[in-house]
Scaffold this active site. Structure first.
Site, PDB file in Angstrom:
ATOM      1  N   ARG A   2      91.711  49.774  52.952  1.00  0.00           N
ATOM      2  CA  ARG A   2      92.347  50.955  52.355  1.00  0.00           C
ATOM      3  C   ARG A   2      93.429  50.505  51.383  1.00  0.00           C
ATOM      4  O   ARG A   2      94.058  51.326  50.726  1.00  0.00           O
ATOM      5  CB  ARG A   2      92.910  51.878  53.435  1.00  0.00           C
ATOM      6  CG  ARG A   2      94.238  51.459  54.024  1.00  0.00           C
ATOM      7  CD  ARG A   2      94.697  52.459  55.078  1.00  0.00           C
ATOM      8  NE  ARG A   2      96.100  52.318  55.402  1.00  0.00           N
ATOM      9  CZ  ARG A   2      96.590  52.350  56.633  1.00  0.00           C
ATOM     10  NH1 ARG A   2      95.773  52.511  57.655  1.00  0.00           N
ATOM     11  NH2 ARG A   2      97.879  52.256  56.847  1.00  0.00           N
ATOM     12  N   ASN A   3      93.654  49.198  51.288  1.00  0.00           N
ATOM     13  CA  ASN A   3      94.572  48.594  50.330  1.00  0.00           C
ATOM     14  C   ASN A   3      93.800  47.623  49.442  1.00  0.00           C
ATOM     15  O   ASN A   3      92.688  47.208  49.796  1.00  0.00           O
ATOM     16  CB  ASN A   3      95.686  47.824  51.054  1.00  0.00           C
ATOM     17  CG  ASN A   3      96.760  48.731  51.623  1.00  0.00           C
ATOM     18  OD1 ASN A   3      97.294  49.579  50.928  1.00  0.00           O
ATOM     19  ND2 ASN A   3      97.065  48.562  52.894  1.00  0.00           N
TER      20      ASN A   3
END
Length: 425
Positions: free
Chosen positions: A214-215
């Protein structure tokens, strides 16, 4: 016969997405149905049901499934499932619907699905609180009831999301009519479970690991993926392309950064990049289980679980997302147990004395010799225009991320937590 792991639940890929004339007819019927506006989270859930990512689910959960999942990790029929998949509506909307009715589920002015109502059940404040305590609370003393609630309502996005849900849940099977913007916006990256499985088959892979992102990928992510490549047939770098919280880096920027990293630092035959359309639920260890569950539907046998997987602030122990796999039901009926198992990897970092990436299992040196890597730490430095510590990320990727941050007109504060800073090492 396929050598890939079977989809979860023992029913094959359960795909609720309609096609061709069938979809056209259902879209026409939907024009005459009561419209229910749904959240971004529910929209992502519908698309996953549509493409088979949430197999064996074919609709939103009823009360028995909700209660069993929250309390025992199993639905009413004994199938493992880690998080509730429910559809909340206002009491006014629920009162206007009878069991047996069909409704149209709408988001952003588009009808995403029709749904046949098989059940309505109220969610009191006590019900929501019970769900939060079971799903979001960690194991340590820091999660004691009084302190958990004191902090959670202010700082835990998952808890705030559940407590803000409307008064009634609707249950029933769905017929999905749209995949939204994903096929066009993320062409070649947004891939269905069937498409991913076909790619694995074509490459002859059967033992495949998934890296959840998610990063943007930093050096620790890269290291985790390469460890998995050494012991598996290949790795799926699988990014969340649904909604995140304010201040997170948009999916299109992360996809571009991953493309760059794969181009320059991976053997391309051993890695596939893809995206999936869910929103984050910020459920920490329970979300790690969800990641493994739907990855099984994509043909994944091993879910890479490192430090603070799906972590939220300092709510969870650094490796609770690993140990929770040891506590879920194992002796379930054939096809009903989780088959995608964790690939547990220790805290990773760059060590100056080792002159490379290492982990606590391989590096004998001191904390002062190590560059602690985290997506939160990277986002904080980029958002503040601070210098990026050497070895934190690949130069080619940092160029892409700096360009994004320089183009922002509104800066968002990024809070640091113990896990991201390395304070707990």
């Amino acid at each position: 016969m396929s050598k890939l792991v079977a989809p979860h639940g023992g029913k094959g890929l359960v795909c609720c997405l309609l096609h061709g004339n069938e979809r056209t007819a259902e879209q026409e019927k939907a024009k005459g149905l009561k419209k229910i506006k749904i959240s971004a989270r529910a929209k992502g859930d519908l698309i996953m049901m549509g493409i088979g990512g949430f197999s064996p689910l074919n609709g939103f959960m009823g009360k028995a499934d909700w209660k069993g999942v929250v309390e025992n990790f199993t639905m009413a029929d004994g199938t493992f499932w880690p998080l509730p998949i429910t559809l909340d509506v206002s009491k006014a909307d629920a009162d206007a619907i009878k069991v047996g009715d069909e409704v149209a589920l709408e988001a952003d002015g588009e009808v995403y699905a029709t749904m046949k109502i098989t059940e309505k059940f109220e969610m009191t404040e006590a019900d929501k609180k019970w769900e939060c305590e079971k799903v979001f609370k960690g194991e340590g003393e820091e999660s004691a009831d009084d302190k958990f609630w004191k902090i959670a309502m202010e700082d835990h996005p998952g808890v705030k999301m559940v407590m803000a849900q409307k008064e009634v849940n609707l249950a029933g099977p769905v017929k999905v009519l749209s995949e939204g913007e994903y096929p066009a916006k993320y062409k070649g990256v947004y891939l269905t479970p069937a498409e991913v499985r076909a790619m694995f088959e074509e490459r002859g892979w059967s033992d495949v690991a998934a890296l959840q992102l998610r990063n943007p990928m930093h050096r620790s992510h890269e290291f985790l993926a390469k460890i998995a490549i050494e012991v598996c047939d290949g790795v799926l770098i699988h990014s969340l392309i649904g909604n995140l919280k304010k201040g997170d880096i948009p999916a299109e920027v992360r996809v571009k950064a991953i493309d760059c990293l794969v181009e320059h630092y991976f053997v391309k035959d051993n890695v596939i990049q893809a995206g999936y359309p869910l929103d984050m639920r910020y459920a920490g260890p329970r979300e790690a289980l969800l990641h493994a569950t739907f990855r099984q539907n994509y043909g994944i046998t091993k879910m890479i679980i490192g430090r603070d997987h799906a972590g939220v602030g300092d709510f969870y122990g650094l490796f609770e997302a690993q140990t929770i796999f040891d506590k879920i039901p194992q002796n379930l009926a054939e096809g009903k147990a989780l088959k995608c198992m964790p690939l547990k990897i220790d805290w990773t970092f760059y060590c100056h004395k080792c002159d490379g990436m290492a982990s606590l299992r391989t590096c004998p040196h001191s904390k002062e010799d190590r560059v602690i890597l985290s997506g939160t730490k990277l986002r904080k430095a980029l958002s503040e225009g601070a210098e990026i510590v050497p070895h934190f990320g690949r130069d080619e990727v940092l160029v892409i991320l700096k360009e994004y941050y320089q183009g922002l007109t509104e800066k968002v504060e990024v809070k640091m937590q113990g896990a991201a800073s390395g304070a707990a090492m």
